[in-house]
Design a protein around this motif. Structure first.
Motif, PDB file in Angstrom:
ATOM      1  N   VAL A  98       0.865  -1.182   0.000  1.00 18.78           N
ATOM      2  CA  VAL A  98       0.000   0.000   0.000  1.00 18.78           C
ATOM      3  C   VAL A  98       0.896   1.224   0.000  1.00 18.78           C
ATOM      4  O   VAL A  98       1.899   1.274   0.712  1.00 18.78           O
ATOM      5  CB  VAL A  98      -1.009  -0.004   1.179  1.00 18.78           C
ATOM      6  CG1 VAL A  98      -0.315  -0.040   2.510  1.00 18.78           C
ATOM      7  CG2 VAL A  98      -1.948   1.188   1.100  1.00 18.78           C
ATOM      8  N   ARG A  99       0.540   2.199  -0.837  1.00 22.75           N
ATOM      9  CA  ARG A  99       1.334   3.419  -0.975  1.00 22.75           C
ATOM     10  C   ARG A  99       0.456   4.650  -0.821  1.00 22.75           C
ATOM     11  O   ARG A  99      -0.679   4.680  -1.297  1.00 22.75           O
ATOM     12  CB  ARG A  99       1.979   3.471  -2.362  1.00 22.75           C
ATOM     13  CG  ARG A  99       2.976   2.373  -2.600  1.00 22.75           C
ATOM     14  CD  ARG A  99       3.624   2.430  -3.974  1.00 22.75           C
ATOM     15  NE  ARG A  99       2.696   2.610  -5.082  1.00 22.75           N
ATOM     16  CZ  ARG A  99       1.951   1.642  -5.605  1.00 22.75           C
ATOM     17  NH1 ARG A  99       1.992   0.431  -5.104  1.00 22.75           N
ATOM     18  NH2 ARG A  99       1.169   1.888  -6.623  1.00 22.75           N
ATOM     19  N   LYS A 100       1.007   5.663  -0.156  1.00 29.12           N
ATOM     20  CA  LYS A 100       0.404   6.996  -0.168  1.00 29.12           C
ATOM     21  C   LYS A 100       0.895   7.669  -1.442  1.00 29.12           C
ATOM     22  O   LYS A 100       2.101   7.793  -1.668  1.00 29.12           O
ATOM     23  CB  LYS A 100       0.848   7.810   1.044  1.00 29.12           C
ATOM     24  CG  LYS A 100       0.340   7.292   2.367  1.00 29.12           C
ATOM     25  CD  LYS A 100       0.829   8.186   3.504  1.00 29.12           C
ATOM     26  CE  LYS A 100       0.359   7.670   4.844  1.00 29.12           C
ATOM     27  NZ  LYS A 100       0.829   8.537   5.952  1.00 29.12           N
ATOM     28  N   LEU A 101      -0.027   8.117  -2.271  1.00 30.05           N
ATOM     29  CA  LEU A 101       0.340   8.685  -3.568  1.00 30.05           C
ATOM     30  C   LEU A 101       0.678  10.164  -3.495  1.00 30.05           C
ATOM     31  O   LEU A 101       1.256  10.712  -4.442  1.00 30.05           O
ATOM     32  CB  LEU A 101      -0.786   8.447  -4.571  1.00 30.05           C
ATOM     33  CG  LEU A 101      -1.113   6.978  -4.814  1.00 30.05           C
ATOM     34  CD1 LEU A 101      -2.273   6.849  -5.787  1.00 30.05           C
ATOM     35  CD2 LEU A 101       0.118   6.222  -5.317  1.00 30.05           C
ATOM     36  N   VAL A 109       8.870  13.109  -3.679  1.00 31.34           N
ATOM     37  CA  VAL A 109       8.812  11.651  -3.749  1.00 31.34           C
ATOM     38  C   VAL A 109       7.474  11.262  -4.393  1.00 31.34           C
ATOM     39  O   VAL A 109       6.442  11.876  -4.105  1.00 31.34           O
ATOM     40  CB  VAL A 109       8.981  11.017  -2.341  1.00 31.34           C
ATOM     41  CG1 VAL A 109       7.877  11.437  -1.400  1.00 31.34           C
ATOM     42  CG2 VAL A 109       9.086   9.510  -2.421  1.00 31.34           C
ATOM     43  N   ALA A 110       7.514  10.279  -5.274  1.00 34.86           N
ATOM     44  CA  ALA A 110       6.293   9.862  -5.970  1.00 34.86           C
ATOM     45  C   ALA A 110       5.303   9.199  -5.030  1.00 34.86           C
ATOM     46  O   ALA A 110       4.096   9.398  -5.143  1.00 34.86           O
ATOM     47  CB  ALA A 110       6.636   8.917  -7.115  1.00 34.86           C
ATOM     48  N   SER A 111       5.822   8.399  -4.103  1.00 35.15           N
ATOM     49  CA  SER A 111       4.942   7.715  -3.149  1.00 35.15           C
ATOM     50  C   SER A 111       5.793   7.179  -2.009  1.00 35.15           C
ATOM     51  O   SER A 111       7.016   7.067  -2.117  1.00 35.15           O
ATOM     52  CB  SER A 111       4.177   6.564  -3.819  1.00 35.15           C
ATOM     53  OG  SER A 111       5.044   5.537  -4.226  1.00 35.15           O
ATOM     54  N   VAL A 112       5.131   6.870  -0.909  1.00 31.34           N
ATOM     55  CA  VAL A 112       5.757   6.145   0.200  1.00 31.34           C
ATOM     56  C   VAL A 112       4.826   4.987   0.530  1.00 31.34           C
ATOM     57  O   VAL A 112       3.614   5.092   0.367  1.00 31.34           O
ATOM     58  CB  VAL A 112       5.988   7.040   1.447  1.00 31.34           C
ATOM     59  CG1 VAL A 112       6.935   8.170   1.139  1.00 31.34           C
ATOM     60  CG2 VAL A 112       4.681   7.572   2.007  1.00 31.34           C
TER      61      VAL A 112
END
Length: 121
Positions: A98-101, A109-112
């Motif tokens: 699961v990523r924060k967009l 940063v693109a996502s974490v």
């Protein structure tokens, strides 16, 4: 076992995070899910009942994220994986990423995100 059901880039908005703004405003998330389970019986008979219905999984993941209000992505990923395992006794393991967009950080940063794999006990 090499049979895997793959779900990629399931997107939803949910409250998740520790910062004040994350506790109030839903943010965009993306899920990648791998479900390890044999599906040769489903293949042989072209039978949806003999496999895990991915539409059911997508609904479960979205509901868990939206209703959860989790502080940690780690908790969300683990909860989703365990709920998917509970859906179908033929599932041998589940991997959830699961990523924060649009994470609330200053860096570009693109996502974490996080990834966990939960095997059936």
């Amino acid at each position: 076992m090499s049979d895997v059901i793959e779900l990629r880039e399931l997107r939803c908005r949910a409250v998740v995070g520790a910062l004040g703004q994350e506790r109030v405003h839903a943010q965009p998330l993306a899920f990648d899910i791998d479900i390890a389970r044999p599906f040769q019986e489903a293949v042989a008979n072209d039978d949806l009942q003999a496999t895990t219905n991915y539409a059911t999984v997508l609904t479960l993941v979205t509901r868990t994220a939206v209703e959860g209000g989790f502080v940690l992505l780690e908790t969300l990923a683990s909860r989703v994986a365990n709920e998917i395992l509970a859906l179908d006794s033929a599932i041998t393991s589940v991997t959830v990423a699961v990523r924060k967009l649009d994470p609330p950080v200053e860096e570009d940063v693109a996502s974490v995100g996080v990834r966990c794999t939960v095997p059936r006990p």
